[in-house]
Design a protein around this motif. Structure first.
Motif: not given
Length: 226
Positions: A74-75, A118-119, A124-129
């Protein structure tokens, strides 16, 4: 007046330009979906290992994986075109989820899945991981924390002559009286207790007491029986 028309033309070109769909490369889609899948599986594993309820639902746990991936899609979609983003917001505003969530921790896992999706969708992969690792570690530590045991409701039906014997047994453990019903045929006593694991020694001792008709042990979370 001329400036106003120029602004409208610029807005139309930027909002309705279908070429903006090509701004998301296949590499970005691959990494976004791969990382969201990995994070979703991590959420699945944490929920499976740290679940402390009575009945574990595999299908419910699978929704966290799918929710992470779908949120990423979706994002990714709404980030390519402003018209799609407005349409998606309007479409999602009419969605209503009526499934009752009994455990507040399940809501945390839902927010976790959506936030990670959303990340990943925003690249924004670092935030997700890193965020998922921190949340997962926190849940793991808190769920493994030792406590005084799990709460249970114990329901005892006994004759009046067994009143003192039942009270004597209940004094041996930490208990809270929930209800007491006195009938002509006997007495029903409902008490909240805490037991570690499947230790049912108190139930066995009560059932062996003379005058006790039956003993029922029910898992209890503090608000409702399960």
């Amino acid at each position: 007046m001329e400036d106003l028309f120029n602004f409208k033309d610029i807005f139309k070109k930027s909002a309705l330009n279908l070429e903006s769909f090509n701004s998301l490369s296949y590499v970005d889609m691959f990494w976004g979906l791969l990382i969201s899948l990995s994070v979703g599986i991590f959420i699945y594993w944490i929920y499976r290992k740290c679940y402390r309820g009575v009945v574990y639902s595999h299908n419910y746990n699978m929704t966290f994986v799918l929710m992470t991936i779908i949120t990423t899609l979706i994002i990714m979609t709404i980030s390519t075109n402003i018209v799609l983003s407005l349409g998606m917001v309007g479409a999602l505003s009419i969605v209503r989820f009526r499934t009752a969530v009994k455990d507040p921790m399940d809501i945390i896992y839902m927010f976790w899945s959506v936030s990670a999706g959303i990340a990943c969708g925003a690249k924004i992969y670092p935030i997700a991981v890193v965020g998922s690792l921190v949340v997962g570690a926190t849940i793991w530590v808190l769920s493994k924390r030792k406590d005084n045991g799990s709460p249970y409701l114990i329901i005892i039906h006994y004759e009046e002559r067994a009143e003192e014997d039942v009270k004597r047994q209940m004094r041996k453990i930490q208990s809270v009286l929930k209800s007491k019903t006195i009938r002509k045929t006997g007495i029903e006593l409902t008490v909240e207790i805490k037991m570690k694991g499947d230790n049912l020694s108190i139930a066995n001792a009560l059932s062996a007491t003379d005058g006790v008709q039956d003993v029922v042990v029910v898992s209890y979370n503090g608000d409702y029986a399960q």
